[in-house]
Write a protein that holds these residues in place. Structure first.
Motif, PDB file in Angstrom:
ATOM      1  N   PRO B 128       0.812  -1.227   0.000  1.00  0.00           N
ATOM      2  CA  PRO B 128       0.000   0.000   0.000  1.00  0.00           C
ATOM      3  C   PRO B 128       0.844   1.276   0.000  1.00  0.00           C
ATOM      4  CG  PRO B 128       0.105  -0.890   2.210  1.00  0.00           C
ATOM      5  CD  PRO B 128       0.895  -1.824   1.338  1.00  0.00           C
ATOM      6  N   VAL B 129       2.154   1.124   0.160  1.00  0.00           N
ATOM      7  CA  VAL B 129       3.021   2.299   0.262  1.00  0.00           C
ATOM      8  C   VAL B 129       3.483   2.713  -1.137  1.00  0.00           C
ATOM      9  CG1 VAL B 129       5.164   3.206   1.245  1.00  0.00           C
ATOM     10  CG2 VAL B 129       3.783   1.573   2.541  1.00  0.00           C
ATOM     11  N   PRO B 130       3.308   4.007  -1.495  1.00  0.00           N
ATOM     12  CA  PRO B 130       3.757   4.459  -2.831  1.00  0.00           C
ATOM     13  C   PRO B 130       5.249   4.211  -3.031  1.00  0.00           C
ATOM     14  CG  PRO B 130       2.488   6.167  -1.698  1.00  0.00           C
ATOM     15  CD  PRO B 130       2.718   5.095  -0.701  1.00  0.00           C
ATOM     16  N   LYS B 131       5.583   3.753  -4.221  1.00  0.00           N
ATOM     17  CA  LYS B 131       6.987   3.431  -4.500  1.00  0.00           C
ATOM     18  C   LYS B 131       7.724   4.698  -4.919  1.00  0.00           C
ATOM     19  CE  LYS B 131       7.913  -0.692  -6.015  1.00  0.00           C
ATOM     20  NZ  LYS B 131       8.003  -1.862  -6.885  1.00  0.00           N
ATOM     21  N   THR B 132       7.997   5.549  -3.970  1.00  0.00           N
ATOM     22  CA  THR B 132       8.724   6.790  -4.243  1.00  0.00           C
ATOM     23  C   THR B 132      10.189   6.614  -3.839  1.00  0.00           C
ATOM     24  OG1 THR B 132       8.304   7.654  -2.037  1.00  0.00           O
ATOM     25  CG2 THR B 132       6.654   8.136  -3.722  1.00  0.00           C
ATOM     26  N   PRO B 133      11.085   7.413  -4.426  1.00  0.00           N
ATOM     27  CA  PRO B 133      12.503   7.320  -4.033  1.00  0.00           C
ATOM     28  C   PRO B 133      12.681   7.533  -2.533  1.00  0.00           C
ATOM     29  CG  PRO B 133      12.284   8.655  -6.013  1.00  0.00           C
ATOM     30  CD  PRO B 133      10.891   8.370  -5.540  1.00  0.00           C
ATOM     31  N   GLU B 134      11.877   8.394  -1.950  1.00  0.00           N
ATOM     32  CA  GLU B 134      12.003   8.665  -0.512  1.00  0.00           C
ATOM     33  C   GLU B 134      11.652   7.420   0.301  1.00  0.00           C
ATOM     34  OE1 GLU B 134      10.214  10.591  -2.619  1.00  0.00           O
ATOM     35  OE2 GLU B 134      11.728  12.164  -2.824  1.00  0.00           O
ATOM     36  N   ASN B 135      10.541   6.773  -0.081  1.00  0.00           N
ATOM     37  CA  ASN B 135      10.122   5.578   0.669  1.00  0.00           C
ATOM     38  C   ASN B 135      11.135   4.434   0.508  1.00  0.00           C
ATOM     39  OD1 ASN B 135       7.837   6.679   1.782  1.00  0.00           O
ATOM     40  ND2 ASN B 135       6.497   6.038   0.084  1.00  0.00           N
ATOM     41  N   ILE B 136      11.667   4.317  -0.709  1.00  0.00           N
ATOM     42  CA  ILE B 136      12.671   3.268  -0.942  1.00  0.00           C
ATOM     43  C   ILE B 136      13.911   3.545  -0.097  1.00  0.00           C
ATOM     44  CG2 ILE B 136      14.259   2.302  -2.665  1.00  0.00           C
ATOM     45  CD1 ILE B 136      12.041   2.687  -4.746  1.00  0.00           C
ATOM     46  N   MET B 137      14.329   4.804  -0.063  1.00  0.00           N
ATOM     47  CA  MET B 137      15.517   5.162   0.714  1.00  0.00           C
ATOM     48  C   MET B 137      15.256   4.930   2.215  1.00  0.00           C
ATOM     49  SD  MET B 137      18.549   5.960   0.401  1.00  0.00           S
ATOM     50  CE  MET B 137      18.585   6.405  -1.320  1.00  0.00           C
ATOM     51  N   TYR B 138      14.052   5.264   2.652  1.00  0.00           N
ATOM     52  CA  TYR B 138      13.693   5.050   4.053  1.00  0.00           C
ATOM     53  C   TYR B 138      13.732   3.546   4.378  1.00  0.00           C
ATOM     54  CZ  TYR B 138      11.054   5.388   8.420  1.00  0.00           C
ATOM     55  OH  TYR B 138      10.665   5.297   9.733  1.00  0.00           O
ATOM     56  N   GLY B 139      13.220   2.750   3.449  1.00  0.00           N
ATOM     57  CA  GLY B 139      13.223   1.298   3.655  1.00  0.00           C
ATOM     58  C   GLY B 139      14.632   0.744   3.701  1.00  0.00           C
ATOM     59  N   LYS B 140      15.506   1.299   2.863  1.00  0.00           N
ATOM     60  CA  LYS B 140      16.907   0.849   2.871  1.00  0.00           C
ATOM     61  C   LYS B 140      17.579   1.209   4.192  1.00  0.00           C
ATOM     62  CE  LYS B 140      18.257   0.702  -1.990  1.00  0.00           C
ATOM     63  NZ  LYS B 140      19.034   1.380  -3.041  1.00  0.00           N
ATOM     64  N   GLY B 141      17.206   2.361   4.738  1.00  0.00           N
ATOM     65  CA  GLY B 141      17.770   2.756   6.031  1.00  0.00           C
ATOM     66  C   GLY B 141      17.347   1.783   7.124  1.00  0.00           C
ATOM     67  N   LEU B 142      16.057   1.428   7.111  1.00  0.00           N
ATOM     68  CA  LEU B 142      15.588   0.435   8.097  1.00  0.00           C
ATOM     69  C   LEU B 142      16.296  -0.900   7.883  1.00  0.00           C
ATOM     70  CD1 LEU B 142      11.730   1.078   8.170  1.00  0.00           C
ATOM     71  CD2 LEU B 142      13.345   1.436  10.046  1.00  0.00           C
ATOM     72  N   TYR B 143      16.457  -1.264   6.602  1.00  0.00           N
ATOM     73  CA  TYR B 143      17.150  -2.512   6.286  1.00  0.00           C
ATOM     74  C   TYR B 143      18.559  -2.498   6.880  1.00  0.00           C
ATOM     75  CZ  TYR B 143      19.433  -6.204   3.613  1.00  0.00           C
ATOM     76  OH  TYR B 143      20.154  -7.323   3.281  1.00  0.00           O
ATOM     77  N   ALA B 144      19.257  -1.382   6.711  1.00  0.00           N
ATOM     78  CA  ALA B 144      20.648  -1.307   7.180  1.00  0.00           C
ATOM     79  C   ALA B 144      20.734  -1.538   8.686  1.00  0.00           C
ATOM     80  CB  ALA B 144      21.244   0.047   6.807  1.00  0.00           C
ATOM     81  N   SER B 145      19.755  -1.009   9.426  1.00  0.00           N
ATOM     82  CA  SER B 145      19.841  -1.128  10.885  1.00  0.00           C
ATOM     83  C   SER B 145      19.235  -2.428  11.402  1.00  0.00           C
ATOM     84  CB  SER B 145      19.148   0.067  11.549  1.00  0.00           C
ATOM     85  OG  SER B 145      17.776   0.080  11.192  1.00  0.00           O
ATOM     86  N   ARG B 146      18.199  -2.938  10.741  1.00  0.00           N
ATOM     87  CA  ARG B 146      17.487  -4.110  11.274  1.00  0.00           C
ATOM     88  C   ARG B 146      17.869  -5.418  10.585  1.00  0.00           C
ATOM     89  NH1 ARG B 146      12.915  -1.961  14.090  1.00  0.00           N
ATOM     90  NH2 ARG B 146      13.639   0.054  14.819  1.00  0.00           N
TER      91      ARG B 146
END
Lengths: 275, 241
Positions: B128-146
């Motif tokens: 349901p989350v729009p595939k925007t560069p910001e959301n992708i970057m945010y997801g990558k940040g979470l990925y890096a930490s978790r």
């Protein structure tokens, strides 16, 4: 023409050679790979349960397992001292002894180590037997040793926050620190009366085992570097106390050789008669 | 002696060499298990015997050299080979008998299903989350930490990976997230290893139950970050139909 005949007569030599190459390709070299199991050999005489430096340990086969920082549940840790543990096991038919060996640059009162086992036939999650959504999990039995306690503790858990000592303490442990290496021996009778709480060892049967190590070095905060859930861990591997030697397969093999030989003799004799 | 017998022998050896060494290097192929190679060779040998016994003449031509060999006609080098075969056969039978009756030192086999079926409520969910560069970057940040401690640079080789069995998934491998829908990843991340059914061996996996520490929206963003970082695309309903 003579050359053709010579080659023709030797065709089977080439065929046997090729066949030999094929067999050689099928035979896998017995390289030791990353360990997946600890095997406790059956020994005669006394078990070196209270002496991690006893010569008898040199006869036990060594298995080595990688360790990870505990990142499965909070509180997590990102760097741990123990990167791997070497594990040896011995049993005398009555008691079992398991030795963990791992490097640690300093001896500290809060240095600790633990073994974990499933209890009974019910599978349990390696992280303290935490509940699983689609599988009814069982409890885990944890054998714990801490340097400053100087003894072993027999614990049980079924989920986070449920870790507690058993009312019966069947586990003994002794650690020796030498040259930057901890050797910690845990021992217990192979079987106990507490079937619902203690793991039971049946010689010849594989069970599950997991490891944990804490580096208790004091940090500037005054707290140990590793404590509680901040530790080095492994997930499940296998453990087996070896069964007494069984010579029946040799007997069956000899019988098979005799039968095959008899079959050959009858066959060749009948073929010769027929021809 | 050579003609009729040598052909099936050479054929069998060639088939073996093909299955053992050529098949694994073919595109999209993999090494064949020994049991399968053995089965194929048995089929080849059975076919050779059937072919050689189609007529009385070919049957005699096929079996006569074997009979002469077994009865020791000819002598010479063949005689020595005969004794070798007669000695090796009982030893082979004894070896096989020992192998099948001796207790194994190998731990029990594990038939883990790597991608077991998710519960019904997770099937076919769309992100349901729009595939925007910001959301992708945010997801990558979470990925890096978790996620990166175990899954590393999307390759399953994080610093925390070595002690865990099964090993963390390698997202760059085309057999992992590239063949799964986003809804599947949502289930696996949200419920973690303990959410697996019995065939997934939930007692062994170290995958955390992230629903306790992340919102659904953040999990969807992590999924987008994973696909983008690994250079993969999720499987969609259109492709699976």
């Amino acid at each position: 023409m003579a050359r053709v005949r010579r080659v023709g007569k030797r065709w089977w030599v080439g065929a046997v050679g090729l066949l030999g190459l094929c067999v050689a390709a099928e035979v896998q070299p017995a390289y030791s790979q990353q360990s997946v199991a600890v095997r406790a050999a059956l020994v005669k005489g006394s078990l070196p349960a209270d002496d991690p430096t006893a010569a008898a340990w040199a006869t036990a086969s060594v298995s080595e397992f990688p360790m990870s920082p505990q990142v499965h549940w909070p509180v997590r840790i990102t760097d741990v001292t123990a990167k791997s543990v070497k594990v040896r096991g011995l049993h005398d038919g009555t008691n079992v002894a398991i030795m963990l060996e791992y490097t640690d640059p300093s001896e500290d009162p809060d240095d600790a180590a633990a073994l974990e086992f499933m209890v009974g036939d019910t599978k349990a999650h390696f992280a303290h037997g935490q509940p699983m959504a689609q599988v009814e999990g069982g409890p885990v039995n944890i054998w714990y040793w801490k340097n400053k306690d100087g003894k072993g503790a027999d614990l049980g858990a079924k989920g986070f926050g449920t870790l507690k000592p058993h009312s019966h303490q069947d586990v003994k442990a002794k650690g020796v620190y030498q040259g930057g290496v901890w050797k910690v021996v845990f021992s217990r009778p192979l079987t106990t009366e507490h079937l619902a709480e203690d793991t039971q060892f049946k010689p010849g049967v594989f069970g599950s085992i997991a490891f944990a190590v804490w580096d208790g070095k004091k940090m500037e905060t005054g707290q140990p570097k590793e404590k509680g859930s901040e530790k080095a861990i492994s997930s499940w591997w296998y453990f087996r106390a070896d069964a007494p030697p069984d010579y029946s397969p040799y007997m069956y093999a000899l019988l098979a050789v005799a039968l095959a030989l008899g079959f050959e003799l009858v066959l060749v004799r009948r073929l010769k008669k027929g021809s | 002696m050579g003609g009729v017998l040598i052909r099936p022998v050479i054929l069998t050896i060639c088939i073996y060499l093909f299955l053992k060494f050529i098949v694994p290097i073919l595109p999209h192929s993999a090494p064949l298990p020994s049991s399968l190679i053995f089965l194929y060779l048995m089929l080849v040998m059975s076919g050779s015997v059937l072919f050689a016994t189609l007529s009385g003449e070919s049957k005699d031509a096929f079996f006569q050299p074997i009979l002469r060999f077994l009865t020791g006609e000819g002598g010479g080098a063949l005689g020595s080979a005969r004794y070798l075969v007669l000695a090796l056969f009982p030893l082979l039978v004894g070896w096989q008998t020992y192998g099948s009756t001796a207790s194994s030192d190998a731990p029990p086999g594990e038939n883990r299903t790597i991608h077991p079926a998710p519960p019904g409520e997770y099937t076919g969910l769309s992100n349901p989350v729009p595939k925007t560069p910001e959301n992708i970057m945010y997801g990558k940040g979470l990925y890096a930490s978790r996620c990166a401690p175990c899954h590393g640079n999307f390759d399953g080789k994080g610093f925390a990976a070595p002690g865990f069995t099964p090993p963390p998934a390698n997202f760059k491998d085309p057999t992992t997230i590239a063949m799964l829908q986003e809804s599947y990843l949502f289930w696996r991340i949200k419920k973690g290893g303990v959410g697996l059914p019995v065939e997934g061996m939930p007692w062994k996996t170290a995958m955390p139950r992230w629903e306790l520490e992340m919102s659904d929206e953040d999990i969807w963003k992590v999924i987008m970050g994973e696909y983008d970082g690994a250079g993969q695309k999720p499987r969609t309903w259109d492709e699976s139909e």
